[in-house]
Design an enzyme around this catalytic site. Structure first.
Site, mmCIF file in Angstrom:
data_model
loop_
_atom_site.group_PDB
_atom_site.id
_atom_site.type_symbol
_atom_site.label_atom_id
_atom_site.label_comp_id
_atom_site.label_asym_id
_atom_site.label_seq_id
_atom_site.Cartn_x
_atom_site.Cartn_y
_atom_site.Cartn_z
ATOM 1 N N HIS A 306 102.382 60.027 65.289
ATOM 2 C CA HIS A 306 103.656 60.319 64.643
ATOM 3 C C HIS A 306 104.338 61.442 65.391
ATOM 4 O O HIS A 306 103.673 62.375 65.845
ATOM 5 C CB HIS A 306 103.442 60.731 63.173
ATOM 6 C CG HIS A 306 104.681 60.620 62.369
ATOM 7 N ND1 HIS A 306 105.637 61.604 62.357
ATOM 8 C CD2 HIS A 306 105.143 59.624 61.589
ATOM 9 C CE1 HIS A 306 106.627 61.218 61.585
ATOM 10 N NE2 HIS A 306 106.369 60.019 61.110
ATOM 11 N N ASP A 364 102.362 53.605 57.916
ATOM 12 C CA ASP A 364 102.564 52.187 58.216
ATOM 13 C C ASP A 364 101.268 51.437 58.475
ATOM 14 O O ASP A 364 101.234 50.216 58.432
ATOM 15 C CB ASP A 364 103.495 52.034 59.425
ATOM 16 C CG ASP A 364 104.883 52.527 59.094
ATOM 17 O OD1 ASP A 364 105.339 52.252 57.976
ATOM 18 O OD2 ASP A 364 105.500 53.202 59.932
HETATM 19 C C1 LIG Z 1 105.186 57.346 66.593
HETATM 20 C C2 LIG Z 1 105.265 57.564 68.094
HETATM 21 C C3 LIG Z 1 106.491 56.819 68.626
HETATM 22 C C4 LIG Z 1 105.404 59.055 68.365
HETATM 23 O O1 LIG Z 1 105.691 59.205 69.702
HETATM 24 P P1 LIG Z 1 105.901 60.608 70.418
HETATM 25 O O2 LIG Z 1 106.101 61.690 69.433
HETATM 26 O O3 LIG Z 1 106.967 60.405 71.424
HETATM 27 O O4 LIG Z 1 104.535 60.880 71.065
HETATM 28 P P2 LIG Z 1 104.203 60.561 72.546
HETATM 29 O O5 LIG Z 1 104.690 59.195 72.897
HETATM 30 O O6 LIG Z 1 104.659 61.692 73.397
HETATM 31 O O7 LIG Z 1 102.626 60.542 72.473
HETATM 32 C C5 LIG Z 1 101.819 61.618 72.879
HETATM 33 C C6 LIG Z 1 100.625 61.032 73.643
HETATM 34 O O8 LIG Z 1 99.850 60.238 72.717
HETATM 35 C C7 LIG Z 1 99.812 58.878 73.164
HETATM 36 N N1 LIG Z 1 100.040 58.031 72.004
HETATM 37 C C8 LIG Z 1 100.906 58.251 70.984
HETATM 38 N N2 LIG Z 1 100.814 57.286 70.057
HETATM 39 C C9 LIG Z 1 99.857 56.435 70.521
HETATM 40 C C10 LIG Z 1 99.319 55.245 70.001
HETATM 41 N N3 LIG Z 1 99.757 54.752 68.837
HETATM 42 N N4 LIG Z 1 98.358 54.604 70.715
HETATM 43 C C11 LIG Z 1 97.932 55.113 71.886
HETATM 44 N N5 LIG Z 1 98.401 56.255 72.423
HETATM 45 C C12 LIG Z 1 99.363 56.899 71.747
HETATM 46 C C13 LIG Z 1 100.959 58.732 74.171
HETATM 47 O O9 LIG Z 1 100.691 57.721 75.112
HETATM 48 C C14 LIG Z 1 101.026 60.100 74.775
HETATM 49 O O10 LIG Z 1 100.008 60.181 75.741
HETATM 50 P P3 LIG Z 1 100.236 61.077 77.073
HETATM 51 O O11 LIG Z 1 100.410 62.484 76.562
HETATM 52 O O12 LIG Z 1 98.986 60.869 77.847
HETATM 53 O O13 LIG Z 1 101.461 60.550 77.733
HETATM 54 C C15 LIG Z 1 103.988 57.053 68.799
HETATM 55 O O14 LIG Z 1 102.875 57.733 68.305
HETATM 56 C C16 LIG Z 1 103.822 55.546 68.645
HETATM 57 O O15 LIG Z 1 104.390 54.779 69.419
HETATM 58 N N6 LIG Z 1 102.998 55.101 67.636
HETATM 59 C C17 LIG Z 1 102.830 53.692 67.375
HETATM 60 C C18 LIG Z 1 104.001 53.191 66.584
HETATM 61 C C19 LIG Z 1 103.989 53.666 65.155
HETATM 62 O O16 LIG Z 1 103.005 53.565 64.452
HETATM 63 N N7 LIG Z 1 105.162 54.184 64.725
HETATM 64 C C20 LIG Z 1 105.338 54.572 63.320
HETATM 65 C C21 LIG Z 1 105.742 55.977 63.156
HETATM 66 S S1 LIG Z 1 105.764 56.317 61.394
#
Ligand SMILES: CC(C)(COP(=O)(O)OP(=O)(O)OC[C@H]1O[C@@H](n2cnc3c(N)ncnc32)[C@H](O)[C@@H]1OP(=O)(O)O)[C@@H](O)C(=O)NCCC(=O)NCCS
Length: 432
Positions: A306, A364
């Site tokens: 998140h 979710d």
């Molecule tokens: C929610 C979300 C978009 C947040 O993204 P964010 O704040 O931009 O976090 P980041 O994308 O910078 O993630 C940080 C690190 O964790 C990893 N990461 C984050 N969520 C991940 C996941 N669900 N599975 C695998 N790796 C994940 C990223 O690849 C990143 O790795 P890095 O530092 O080596 O590049 C992301 O966690 C995600 O895509 N989750 C899956 C979708 C989801 O469940 N969304 C609902 C939100 S309520």
């Protein structure tokens, strides 16, 4: 007392003093709004460090796993309130007393019915259109129904718009699905609670009543409460940005629905269930975990991580409990998808990659399983989220007008294109 300042030293040695905002609940900020007067902008892709507004609606502490609506913990609201209590709270700042609640419920229900002309709007879509696409379009089309009499700067007009939206969105969501199935449009029923009315519209038919089960209605109510608001996420910020130009509220909420649909936002519950259905068996979990960890693979474990909760998502625990209640009520404790989800959760939570990056299941991860057990199809998951979030969106939209410094939202950019150049009279000349 003198206001505290933060100082910014530029490469040329110039010092700029910026007001330091103490912030409530231990969340300070630096006011950089005057920087443009110095010919400077800040650069913050994804708004990782930027507060776009002040808001008194929702508080999140991602490190401490706290979520408050108007100061009330989400756990207490999910336990003791229904969705319309929460919608009233988000909009008005206080929970309603008995009289206020009765009046509010009747005001919302007065707007349950959709204009009959909307039938033709629905019928213009392909039968297989995704409910979110239909919802976004139908909600936007309502701006054509309520246009002339709408003055967004009038408090009373905004209140009526809020009631209209909260009242009509359940029918719009349910009809988007019924149209998909080719089933007749069911009308809303004022004698049912907000949550029960939606389930009834979705599942009853002219030939068969829907049996209202209080445990399932309560579970659905919780889904609505947990998703009702989440401060300045992508869709809420979209609603505020669109609304800041004075746009019609139905158009604003439609833009929120469009933003919510993305899989990184509201589409995650649908994506989680799809992922679980694709994994199918516990023996394949390892393969998917490895893919999620592989930086060259775009696959992510849906329902994990998140942007704000860098620790546990407080909503996830409530949804996890609700999941157990619903499956036990329906005798589905051995449901293969649920068991797979629990196993996946366990493996991920013990995996170094997820532990180090503090990636926990979010709301979710479980809400999709609950909705599937309630009989709600995958394609409606995000529509249910939009139905709940309408309360939050409209509360933020309204708050924006109450704020004394309402400005049209207009972010700046760091220009990365070509330098100034002239149009060549001979276009065959090399373009480098
Ligand atoms: C929610 C979300 C978009 C947040 O993204 P964010 O704040 O931009 O976090 P980041 O994308 O910078 O993630 C940080 C690190 O964790 C990893 N990461 C984050 N969520 C991940 C996941 N669900 N599975 C695998 N790796 C994940 C990223 O690849 C990143 O790795 P890095 O530092 O080596 O590049 C992301 O966690 C995600 O895509 N989750 C899956 C979708 C989801 O469940 N969304 C609902 C939100 S309520």
């Amino acid at each position: 007392m003198d206001q505290k300042k933060a100082t910014l030293t530029l490469p040329d040695g110039k010092i700029i003093e910026l007001p330091f905002i103490e912030g409530k609940m231990g969340k300070p900020a630096i006011d950089i709004s005057q920087l443009s007067q110095h010919g400077l902008h800040t650069y913050d892709p994804g708004f990782m460090s930027t507060a776009s507004c002040g808001s008194a609606i929702t508080f999140i502490d991602g490190e401490k796993s706290i979520l408050l609506y108007r100061g009330y913990p989400i756990e207490q609201l999910a336990e003791h309130c229904d969705f319309l209590d929460v919608a009233y709270l988000l909009l008005n700042g206080e929970l309603p007393n008995q009289n206020e609640k009765t009046k509010y419920v009747s005001e919302v229900k007065k707007h349950y019915l959709l204009h009959d002309q909307l039938n033709s709007v629905f019928r213009g879509f392909r039968r297989d259109a995704h409910p979110m696409a239909v919802m976004a379009a139908v909600v936007a089309s309502k701006s054509a129904f309520y246009f002339d009499e709408m003055n967004v700067y009038n408090r009373n007009h905004r209140k009526i718009s809020a009631n209209r939206l909260i009242g009509k969105v359940p029918s719009i969501a349910a009809w988007s699905y019924l149209y998909n199935l080719g089933r007749p449009f069911n009308y809303p029923r004022n004698d049912l609670s907000y949550a029960a009315n939606f389930l009834n519209m979705l599942f009853s038919s002219p030939t068969q009543d829907y049996e209202i089960n209080p445990v399932l209605v309560r579970a659905f109510e919780r889904i609505l409460i947990l998703h009702a608001d989440h401060e300045q996420n992508a869709s809420t910020s979209t609603v505020r940005l669109v609304g800041s130009s004075g746009a019609n509220p139905f158009a604003c909420i439609s833009s929120g629905i469009a933003s919510l649909w993305g899989p990184a936002h509201g589409g995650a519950n649908e994506a989680t269930l799809k992922m679980l259905q694709e994994i199918r068996s516990e023996s394949r979990i390892g393969e998917y975990i490895e893919r999620a960890k592989d930086s060259t693979d775009s696959f992510r474990l849906m329902g994990f991580g998140h942007r704000v909760y860098r620790n546990k998502d407080p909503r996830a625990e409530i949804m996890r409990k609700t999941c157990h209640e619903v499956l036990s009520e329906l005798g589905l404790e051995n449901d293969s998808i649920f068991k797979l989800a629990l196993k996946l959760e366990k493996i991920a939570l013990e995996d170094d990659y997820f532990v180090k990056k503090k990636l926990y299941p979010n709301v979710d991860f479980y809400s999709g399983i609950v909705m599937r057990a309630l009989g709600i199809p995958n394609s409606m998951f995000t529509a249910v989220f939009a139905l709940a979030r309408t309360a939050g969106w409209i509360a933020h939209w309204n708050e924006m007008f109450v704020a004394d410094n309402l400005k049209i939202g207009r972010p700046r950019q760091i220009y990365k294109g070509k330098l100034l150049r002239n149009v060549s009279l001979d276009r065959n000349v090399s373009k480098d």
